[in-house]
Design an enzyme around this catalytic site. Sequence first.
Site, PDB file in Angstrom:
ATOM      1  N   LEU A 119     -75.889 -11.427 -77.281  1.00  8.39           N
ATOM      2  CA  LEU A 119     -76.459 -12.724 -76.920  1.00  8.39           C
ATOM      3  C   LEU A 119     -76.275 -13.743 -78.028  1.00  8.39           C
ATOM      4  CD1 LEU A 119     -79.843 -11.411 -75.441  1.00  8.39           C
ATOM      5  CD2 LEU A 119     -77.689 -11.800 -74.238  1.00  8.39           C
ATOM      6  N   TYR A 148     -67.112 -26.167 -77.143  1.00  6.18           N
ATOM      7  CA  TYR A 148     -68.001 -25.039 -76.860  1.00  6.18           C
ATOM      8  C   TYR A 148     -67.398 -24.147 -75.785  1.00  6.18           C
ATOM      9  CZ  TYR A 148     -72.102 -22.481 -75.162  1.00  6.18           C
ATOM     10  OH  TYR A 148     -72.967 -21.493 -74.756  1.00  6.18           O
ATOM     11  N   LYS A 175     -66.111 -20.224 -76.079  1.00 10.67           N
ATOM     12  CA  LYS A 175     -66.648 -19.168 -75.220  1.00 10.67           C
ATOM     13  C   LYS A 175     -65.523 -18.485 -74.448  1.00 10.67           C
ATOM     14  CE  LYS A 175     -71.118 -18.812 -75.734  1.00 10.67           C
ATOM     15  NZ  LYS A 175     -71.709 -17.525 -76.154  1.00 10.67           N
ATOM     16  N   ASN A 203     -77.357 -23.342 -66.957  1.00 15.09           N
ATOM     17  CA  ASN A 203     -78.510 -23.732 -67.767  1.00 15.09           C
ATOM     18  C   ASN A 203     -79.660 -22.751 -67.544  1.00 15.09           C
ATOM     19  OD1 ASN A 203     -77.705 -26.560 -68.821  1.00 15.09           O
ATOM     20  ND2 ASN A 203     -77.221 -26.638 -66.648  1.00 15.09           N
ATOM     21  N   PRO A 238    -133.488 -19.775 -58.229  1.00 14.45           N
ATOM     22  CA  PRO A 238    -134.345 -18.783 -57.552  1.00 14.45           C
ATOM     23  C   PRO A 238    -135.103 -19.402 -56.375  1.00 14.45           C
ATOM     24  CG  PRO A 238    -134.533 -18.537 -59.920  1.00 14.45           C
ATOM     25  CD  PRO A 238    -133.718 -19.760 -59.694  1.00 14.45           C
ATOM     26  N   GLY A 239    -135.080 -18.700 -55.238  1.00 15.75           N
ATOM     27  CA  GLY A 239    -135.828 -19.096 -54.057  1.00 15.75           C
ATOM     28  C   GLY A 239    -135.232 -20.237 -53.266  1.00 15.75           C
TER      29      GLY A 239
END
Length: 405
Positions: free
Chosen positions: A64, A119, A123, A148, A310-311
Amino acid sequence: MRILVTGAAGFVGKNLCEALKNIRDGKDRTHPALTIEEIFEYDLNNTAEELDSFCEKADFVFNLAGVNRPVNPEEFVQGNVEFPNELLSLLQKHSNNCPIMLASSVQATLVGRYAEGDYGKSKRAGEDLYFDYSAKTGAKVLVYRFPNIFGKWCRPNYNSAVATFCNNIANDLPITVNNPETQLELLYIDDLVDEMLCALEGKEHHCEFDGVNAVPCDSGKFCAVPVTHKVTLGEITELLYTFRKQPETLLMPEIPHGSFAKKLYSTYLSYLPKEKVSFPLKMNVDARGSFTELLRTANNGQFSVNISKPGITKGEHWHNTKWEFFIVVSGRGLIQMRKIGSDEVLNFEVSGEKIEAVHMLPGYTHNIINLSDTEDMVTLMWANECFDPAKPDTFFEKVEAEKGC
């Protein structure tokens, strides 16, 4: 299996190495055929001696390493031609004909706007080295031409527009989009890593190239990740701005399984600064307790949390079309329902000690009563549609009629 990863500290390398470690350590059991003993991570900080040792021992190599944004164009050749040549020479020195994967680029097609790029040319030269090496040694060579790539840990303001957009929008920085109609082919990092694991199992996907397009072909010279996404810059930025607004709107957009939107959202979140990781929710508080909307969805209703003192009794209303789930997660209560026009009351005792979901049926008036004298009751609620103040579909009516004197 002992695996060498060059460029291990880079975006793709880091993601791949972490996936390999999860398999090695028994944390990921989705690839039961893979047994990984050692992972050799090679990057700029390693020595030539270490690389030599790794090449002697490796059973599979992921190359890589590469150069894509050098200070000087000559560095393209150093990183994309000279290093691959060194790597192959070391493997050959040790008579190690293990499979080797090369991370190349679609720019190596030298087609269209890539025709004159240094580039892409470097490659392409690296690819030729690998194919020649395979012809000479018989080693299996897997050459991938990636488009990409995006995903977590990608470096912004470097070589990925998606990473830059995610980082800047997450951090309230400006972005520049010259042409929103520009289309990109994007490869998500997890899809790439999945393909690398398939390659380890000998199940890589082969292809040939028609221009810059990978065409699946079982006998193809090249390899490709089978899942990519073609989207415009405008579509990307529109989604990202929608994601940024979510803490304000509470609206979760459509993110179907496998969709680009789902992958982009995960990527965007990985760039959030600490101060945005948590965000406040509006609590509607009164003497009875509180009610807080948690999440709205585009087509699947909304989630809320209700806290009853509560209640206290809450509800005492009914809906024509809207229906809900009430799920008590803490405390003890009673849910009551009565069909409109009927005297029969349905009673459901609920508790955080035995969590269950209770339907609030259309056409039934309903309530929820906290049976405790001392503890709050916490109820998670889901409604099949988001509340619309212009059409609330909510009508007051007590479940139990008040008894006269």
